[in-house]
Motif scaffolding. Structure first.
Motif, PDB file in Angstrom:
ATOM      1  N   GLU A 256      -6.271 -10.854 -11.346  1.00 36.74           N
ATOM      2  CA  GLU A 256      -7.598 -10.362 -10.970  1.00 36.74           C
ATOM      3  C   GLU A 256      -7.643  -9.907  -9.519  1.00 36.74           C
ATOM      4  O   GLU A 256      -8.307  -8.922  -9.185  1.00 36.74           O
ATOM      5  CB  GLU A 256      -8.631 -11.465 -11.211  1.00 36.74           C
ATOM      6  N   THR A 257      -6.963 -10.622  -8.645  1.00 37.58           N
ATOM      7  CA  THR A 257      -6.999 -10.299  -7.215  1.00 37.58           C
ATOM      8  C   THR A 257      -5.871  -9.351  -6.790  1.00 37.58           C
ATOM      9  O   THR A 257      -5.764  -9.006  -5.613  1.00 37.58           O
ATOM     10  CB  THR A 257      -6.910 -11.590  -6.378  1.00 37.58           C
ATOM     11  N   ALA A 258      -5.030  -8.943  -7.744  1.00 29.20           N
ATOM     12  CA  ALA A 258      -3.883  -8.093  -7.405  1.00 29.20           C
ATOM     13  C   ALA A 258      -4.281  -6.781  -6.722  1.00 29.20           C
ATOM     14  O   ALA A 258      -3.655  -6.385  -5.727  1.00 29.20           O
ATOM     15  CB  ALA A 258      -3.050  -7.822  -8.659  1.00 29.20           C
ATOM     16  N   PRO A 259      -5.309  -6.046  -7.199  1.00 31.57           N
ATOM     17  CA  PRO A 259      -5.673  -4.785  -6.530  1.00 31.57           C
ATOM     18  C   PRO A 259      -6.058  -4.975  -5.065  1.00 31.57           C
ATOM     19  O   PRO A 259      -5.651  -4.180  -4.203  1.00 31.57           O
ATOM     20  CB  PRO A 259      -6.860  -4.287  -7.359  1.00 31.57           C
ATOM     21  N   LEU A 260      -6.814  -6.039  -4.781  1.00 32.61           N
ATOM     22  CA  LEU A 260      -7.208  -6.304  -3.393  1.00 32.61           C
ATOM     23  C   LEU A 260      -6.003  -6.701  -2.551  1.00 32.61           C
ATOM     24  O   LEU A 260      -5.862  -6.283  -1.393  1.00 32.61           O
ATOM     25  CB  LEU A 260      -8.275  -7.406  -3.360  1.00 32.61           C
ATOM     26  N   SER A 261      -5.118  -7.499  -3.123  1.00 33.68           N
ATOM     27  CA  SER A 261      -3.904  -7.898  -2.408  1.00 33.68           C
ATOM     28  C   SER A 261      -3.023  -6.692  -2.119  1.00 33.68           C
ATOM     29  O   SER A 261      -2.382  -6.606  -1.063  1.00 33.68           O
ATOM     30  CB  SER A 261      -3.131  -8.937  -3.222  1.00 33.68           C
ATOM     31  N   PHE A 262      -2.992  -5.737  -3.047  1.00 35.23           N
ATOM     32  CA  PHE A 262      -2.186  -4.534  -2.853  1.00 35.23           C
ATOM     33  C   PHE A 262      -2.712  -3.714  -1.684  1.00 35.23           C
ATOM     34  O   PHE A 262      -1.938  -3.179  -0.878  1.00 35.23           O
ATOM     35  CB  PHE A 262      -2.182  -3.702  -4.134  1.00 35.23           C
ATOM     36  N   ARG A 263      -4.033  -3.590  -1.547  1.00 36.83           N
ATOM     37  CA  ARG A 263      -4.600  -2.863  -0.406  1.00 36.83           C
ATOM     38  C   ARG A 263      -4.215  -3.523   0.915  1.00 36.83           C
ATOM     39  O   ARG A 263      -3.922  -2.840   1.897  1.00 36.83           O
ATOM     40  CB  ARG A 263      -6.119  -2.778  -0.546  1.00 36.83           C
ATOM     41  N   SER A 264      -4.237  -4.853   0.919  1.00 35.89           N
ATOM     42  CA  SER A 264      -3.823  -5.575   2.138  1.00 35.89           C
ATOM     43  C   SER A 264      -2.355  -5.318   2.442  1.00 35.89           C
ATOM     44  O   SER A 264      -1.958  -5.141   3.597  1.00 35.89           O
ATOM     45  CB  SER A 264      -4.066  -7.079   1.971  1.00 35.89           C
ATOM     46  N   LEU A 265      -1.534  -5.274   1.389  1.00 38.68           N
ATOM     47  CA  LEU A 265      -0.111  -5.008   1.555  1.00 38.68           C
ATOM     48  C   LEU A 265       0.122  -3.610   2.130  1.00 38.68           C
ATOM     49  O   LEU A 265       1.001  -3.416   2.972  1.00 38.68           O
ATOM     50  CB  LEU A 265       0.585  -5.145   0.204  1.00 38.68           C
ATOM     51  N   LEU A 266      -0.682  -2.652   1.691  1.00 38.86           N
ATOM     52  CA  LEU A 266      -0.565  -1.292   2.214  1.00 38.86           C
ATOM     53  C   LEU A 266      -0.857  -1.250   3.714  1.00 38.86           C
ATOM     54  O   LEU A 266      -0.164  -0.555   4.473  1.00 38.86           O
ATOM     55  CB  LEU A 266      -1.529  -0.364   1.479  1.00 38.86           C
ATOM     56  N   ARG A 267      -1.891  -1.954   4.132  1.00 39.68           N
ATOM     57  CA  ARG A 267      -2.248  -1.950   5.557  1.00 39.68           C
ATOM     58  C   ARG A 267      -1.154  -2.574   6.410  1.00 39.68           C
ATOM     59  O   ARG A 267      -0.919  -2.150   7.551  1.00 39.68           O
ATOM     60  CB  ARG A 267      -3.568  -2.692   5.770  1.00 39.68           C
ATOM     61  N   VAL A 268      -0.472  -3.586   5.870  1.00 35.43           N
ATOM     62  CA  VAL A 268       0.550  -4.300   6.638  1.00 35.43           C
ATOM     63  C   VAL A 268       1.893  -3.570   6.619  1.00 35.43           C
ATOM     64  O   VAL A 268       2.537  -3.394   7.654  1.00 35.43           O
ATOM     65  CB  VAL A 268       0.712  -5.736   6.106  1.00 35.43           C
TER      66      VAL A 268
END
Length: 287
Positions: A256-268
């Motif tokens: 469920e939280t994977a899409p939000l985690s992916f956005r954070s990964l992109l920023r980092v």
């Protein structure tokens, strides 16, 4: 960049005129005044003494070199160009020393793989003190079905009659488009058993599948956005496809939280490193 594109259109027109003049040389002396008048429309200060055929060819060569440089910098190449001028000055306006002229342009060209046709009009108003010009009509002809992300932007550019907005945003759109294509192709070649491109080489999405876990799939959707001001930026989203049985076992809500985690990964990490991390995660499962 805007000034370079304006100079590009002007140079294209100048090259066309100079080439016509070169083709007509040598000419009888009686025709010299006609040639001089032709050049006076471009460079009044240079035409008083006339130019030889060799000088003209030299100038054409120099202008073509400048055009080639601008094409390399902007990625925009103008193939066809035409211009018509219409004098709108009325008797009443003439008495006030005001001159109105409408210039109608038609041109076609391409920015790398994207082709376009433009039709626009420029109204020039000149009095004793100043000269003003404004684009009164702009029509952009493209194939929106090939690049649906451009459709809405083209409508906005036409409504605003903003020619430079169109060229600037098109340039950066093509840069992101080609970067997306190269990136997806790279991962497809590097991980052929894990990565799929559902829409082919120019796909807007990349699928990551797990051979060891059938039914589990990650889909990267990569859009190219153009905002109201013409700024172009990438937008990547992660979609998950997980069997219902696995979802029931996901007590930590990882899926469920994977899409939000992916956005954070992109920023980092940035785009390429973030995609590599997801693929390696699936590859590790495969082994």
């Amino acid at each position: 960049m805007d000034a370079q594109r304006a100079e590009l259109c002007a140079l294209e027109a100048e090259v066309a005129v100079l080439r016509r003049a070169c083709d007509e040389l040598p000419v009888p002396w009686s025709e010299t005044s006609r040639i001089q008048k032709l050049f006076q429309e471009i460079h009044p200060s240079d035409s008083a003494g006339g130019e030889s055929s060799e000088d003209l060819r030299s100038r054409v060569g120099r202008l073509e070199s400048e055009l080639a440089f601008l094409n390399t910098v902007t990625g925009i190449s103008i193939r066809n160009y035409s211009k018509q001028t219409e004098d709108l000055t009325s008797t009443e306006v003439t008495e006030k020393n005001i001159k109105k002229v409408v210039q109608k342009y038609r041109l076609s060209g391409n920015c790398h793989m994207v082709t376009f046709q433009l039709e626009f009009q420029i109204l020039e108003i000149q009095d004793n003190e100043s000269l003003s010009s404004v684009i009164t009509d702009l029509n952009i002809i493209m194939e929106p079905t090939e690049y649906p992300e451009l459709s809405e932007f083209i409508c906005r550019a036409e409504e605003r009659r903003d020619l430079f907005l169109f060229f600037r945003s098109l340039h950066f759109f093509v840069e992101w488009y080609e970067y997306r294509e190269r990136t997806f192709k790279h991962f497809k070649e590097k991980y052929p058993d894990t990565v799929r491109l559902p829409e082919g080489a120019c796909s807007r999405c990349m699928s990551i599948c797990s051979a060891s876990r059938p039914g589990f799939e990650l889909v990267i959707v990569w859009r190219i956005q153009i905002d109201e001001e013409g700024k172009v930026s990438p937008k990547l989203d992660l979609l998950t496809q997980v069997p219902q049985r696995a979802l029931k076992l996901d007590k930590s809500r990882v899926v469920e939280t994977a899409p939000l985690s992916f956005r954070s990964l992109l920023r980092v990490l940035g785009i390429e490193a973030a995609l590599e991390s997801l693929i390696r995660l699936l590859c590790a499962e495969n082994h």
